[in-house]
Design a protein around this motif. Structure first.
Motif, short mmCIF file in Angstrom:
data_model
loop_
_atom_site.label_atom_id
_atom_site.label_comp_id
_atom_site.label_asym_id
_atom_site.label_seq_id
_atom_site.Cartn_x
_atom_site.Cartn_y
_atom_site.Cartn_z
N LEU A 175 -24.15 -22.33 39.41
CA LEU A 175 -24.62 -23.47 38.94
C LEU A 175 -23.67 -24.10 37.93
O LEU A 175 -23.26 -23.60 37.13
CB LEU A 175 -26.15 -23.32 38.53
CG LEU A 175 -26.13 -22.13 37.28
CD1 LEU A 175 -27.39 -22.64 36.28
CD2 LEU A 175 -26.63 -20.98 37.89
N LEU A 176 -23.95 -25.56 38.08
CA LEU A 176 -23.23 -26.45 37.06
C LEU A 176 -24.52 -26.79 36.01
O LEU A 176 -25.40 -27.48 36.61
CB LEU A 176 -22.61 -27.57 37.63
CG LEU A 176 -21.66 -28.35 36.73
CD1 LEU A 176 -20.31 -27.42 36.40
CD2 LEU A 176 -21.18 -29.85 37.52
N ILE A 177 -24.30 -26.55 34.78
CA ILE A 177 -25.38 -27.11 33.58
C ILE A 177 -24.58 -27.98 32.96
O ILE A 177 -23.63 -28.49 32.67
CB ILE A 177 -25.66 -25.77 32.95
CG1 ILE A 177 -24.74 -25.34 32.03
CG2 ILE A 177 -26.50 -25.03 33.72
CD1 ILE A 177 -24.96 -24.26 31.04
N TRP A 178 -25.66 -28.87 32.20
CA TRP A 178 -25.20 -29.96 31.28
C TRP A 178 -25.17 -29.16 29.82
O TRP A 178 -25.96 -28.19 29.60
CB TRP A 178 -26.41 -30.86 31.00
CG TRP A 178 -26.65 -31.89 32.05
CD1 TRP A 178 -27.79 -31.63 33.11
CD2 TRP A 178 -25.92 -32.97 32.56
NE1 TRP A 178 -27.65 -32.74 33.96
CE2 TRP A 178 -26.50 -33.34 33.60
CE3 TRP A 178 -24.73 -33.41 32.02
CZ2 TRP A 178 -26.01 -34.56 34.36
CZ3 TRP A 178 -24.34 -34.76 32.69
CH2 TRP A 178 -25.11 -35.07 33.85
N GLY A 179 -23.94 -29.58 29.29
CA GLY A 179 -23.61 -28.79 27.97
C GLY A 179 -22.97 -27.41 28.10
O GLY A 179 -22.53 -27.04 29.12
N GLU A 220 -16.97 -21.27 33.46
CA GLU A 220 -15.71 -22.52 33.02
C GLU A 220 -16.37 -23.60 32.35
O GLU A 220 -17.88 -23.81 32.59
CB GLU A 220 -15.17 -23.06 34.55
CG GLU A 220 -13.87 -23.53 34.41
CD GLU A 220 -13.39 -23.85 35.88
OE1 GLU A 220 -12.49 -24.66 35.77
OE2 GLU A 220 -14.01 -23.34 36.75
N ILE A 221 -15.93 -24.02 31.50
CA ILE A 221 -16.25 -25.15 30.59
C ILE A 221 -15.47 -26.39 30.93
O ILE A 221 -14.34 -26.22 30.78
CB ILE A 221 -16.53 -24.89 29.12
CG1 ILE A 221 -17.44 -23.74 29.09
CG2 ILE A 221 -16.86 -26.04 28.20
CD1 ILE A 221 -17.43 -23.13 27.49
N PHE A 222 -16.07 -27.45 31.16
CA PHE A 222 -15.37 -28.84 31.24
C PHE A 222 -15.79 -29.87 30.12
O PHE A 222 -17.03 -30.07 29.98
CB PHE A 222 -15.92 -29.38 32.63
CG PHE A 222 -15.71 -28.60 33.87
CD1 PHE A 222 -14.33 -28.56 34.28
CD2 PHE A 222 -16.89 -28.00 34.48
CE1 PHE A 222 -14.14 -27.52 35.59
CE2 PHE A 222 -16.63 -26.92 35.47
CZ PHE A 222 -15.37 -27.03 35.78
N SER A 231 -20.86 -27.15 32.11
CA SER A 231 -20.29 -25.61 32.41
C SER A 231 -20.83 -24.97 33.66
O SER A 231 -21.80 -25.43 34.35
CB SER A 231 -21.13 -24.71 31.19
OG SER A 231 -20.63 -25.35 29.97
N LEU A 232 -19.88 -24.47 34.36
CA LEU A 232 -20.02 -23.71 35.55
C LEU A 232 -20.55 -22.29 35.18
O LEU A 232 -19.86 -21.45 34.37
CB LEU A 232 -18.84 -23.64 36.44
CG LEU A 232 -18.91 -22.96 37.66
CD1 LEU A 232 -19.75 -23.68 38.51
CD2 LEU A 232 -17.50 -22.79 38.30
N VAL A 233 -21.64 -21.79 35.50
CA VAL A 233 -22.45 -20.57 35.22
C VAL A 233 -22.54 -19.82 36.30
O VAL A 233 -22.92 -20.37 37.41
CB VAL A 233 -23.58 -21.03 34.26
CG1 VAL A 233 -24.59 -19.74 34.00
CG2 VAL A 233 -23.24 -21.79 32.90
N PHE A 287 -27.26 -28.76 41.51
CA PHE A 287 -25.78 -27.91 41.74
C PHE A 287 -26.25 -26.51 41.58
O PHE A 287 -26.20 -26.14 40.21
CB PHE A 287 -24.76 -28.48 40.46
CG PHE A 287 -23.53 -27.87 40.70
CD1 PHE A 287 -23.10 -26.60 41.09
CD2 PHE A 287 -22.65 -28.96 41.07
CE1 PHE A 287 -21.97 -26.16 41.40
CE2 PHE A 287 -21.04 -28.42 41.23
CZ PHE A 287 -20.83 -27.29 41.52
N LEU A 288 -26.75 -26.07 42.56
CA LEU A 288 -27.41 -24.55 42.46
C LEU A 288 -27.30 -24.01 43.99
O LEU A 288 -27.60 -24.51 44.94
CB LEU A 288 -28.65 -24.46 41.97
CG LEU A 288 -29.45 -23.19 41.98
CD1 LEU A 288 -28.78 -22.37 40.95
CD2 LEU A 288 -30.79 -23.46 41.44
#
Length: 326
Positions: A175-179, A220-222, A231-233, A287-288
């Motif tokens: 998943l891609l998360i905010w922050g 990964e952090i963008f 962040s990709l988690v 994004f999950l």
């Protein structure tokens, strides 16, 4: 065909919950199904109908559980190309796209994965569960993509349900998360219950609900001045509660990108890269993605693990973020 289970409680089993007791003696029927049958007035203890799955049994209690003949589903076939990852005589493993629900429900009785399975092969689905959910052992949300396993017969359904109830199934999501989540990896352990404000949503509670455990790690952090921090988690589930990952991430303050139900307000980024803004705005799903699914095959008793790549619309967002991060 209707089946009857008759048991006598021994000294060593007294004070057990009746649903746990029956499940411990009859391995082929899942505890969830036992519980549902009790709620449907199919249980008698000492010839008296019992409606409480948590009732404690006593020594010499005579237990009778009726397992009715499975209902026949009356579902419309739906022409939809299923992405079948694996199929044998017992199971189907599907890669579900976002945008389609798993089974019929309020507002959508025809265009679901179940209807597509009926169109694919209506005679090869288990039928011991809900009439509108033949074959369905577990679910992922409409706007989540990824791997699900479907039971083609009742024996497989019970076996897989037991594995889910024992939390022995491997389920890994990306998943891609905010922050940025802090700490960058860890375990979230809470109770999750239905929201008191919106019955279609779930929430973390201190006092009520079901135990929910999510293990997470940051991959990964963008982060730069032209992008919001993302962040990709990866999340590995120990339990499978409704909306579990979405609720847990929102609880931490890092909701899933594209989630229209569980979302935090974020400051508008000045000078945001237009390509990133365009792709994030265009995303009509969260994004999950259910990336990995592992279980013991219900009849072959061998471990099986399946992996699925991120769908193109999600992979494209990561590519743009990585290029911007250089």
């Amino acid at each position: 065909m209707k089946k009857k289970i008759n048991l006598i409680v021994k000294e060593s089993n007294k004070n057990m919950r009746v649903d746990v007791f029956i499940n411990s003696k009859e391995n082929e029927i899942s505890r969830t199904r036992v519980k549902n049958l009790i709620l449907e007035k199919k249980l008698k203890i000492n010839n008296k109908v019992i409606l409480d799955p948590a009732k404690k049994v006593l020594k010499d209690d005579a237990i009778e559980l009726i397992i009715p003949e499975p209902k026949k589903a009356s579902l419309k076939p739906f022409k939809f190309k299923l992405d079948i990852v694996h199929e044998d005589k017992d199971i189907i493993v599907l890669n579900k796209p976002a945008g389609i629900v798993m089974h019929p429900g309020a507002g959508n009785f025809d265009n679901t994965i179940v209807n597509a399975l009926v169109d694919y092969d209506k005679d090869s689905l288990s039928n011991i569960g809900d009439e509108l959910r033949p074959g369905i052992v577990h679910r992922i949300d409409k706007n989540t993509s990824g791997l699900v396993v479907v039971a083609k017969n009742n024996l497989s359904h019970e076996n897989l349900s037991n594995q889910f109830n024992k939390h022995s199934i491997t389920r890994v999501y990306q998943l891609l998360i905010w922050g940025k989540v802090r700490p960058s990896k860890g375990k979230i352990e809470t109770l999750i219950t239905r929201s008191s404000k919106n019955r279609q949503m779930m929430e973390v509670s201190r006092t009520k609900g079901k135990k929910a455990i999510t293990n997470y790690r940051t991959i990964e952090i963008f982060e730069n001045k032209h992008t919001p921090t993302l962040s990709l988690v990866e999340c590995k589930l120990e339990t499978g509660r409704t909306h579990q990952i979405r609720v847990h991430m929102n609880f931490l303050g890092n909701s899933v990108v594209g989630d229209d139900k569980y979302k935090k307000k974020f400051k508008k980024i000045k000078n945001i890269n237009p390509l990133i803004e365009q792709n994030l705005n265009r995303l009509k799903r969260q994004f999950l993605h259910a990336k990995t699914l592992g279980f013991i095959h219900p009849t072959k008793s061998k471990e099986m693990t399946f992996n699925s790549n991120l769908p193109l619309e999600l992979e494209n967002i990561l590519k743009i973020l990585r290029n911007t991060n250089k």
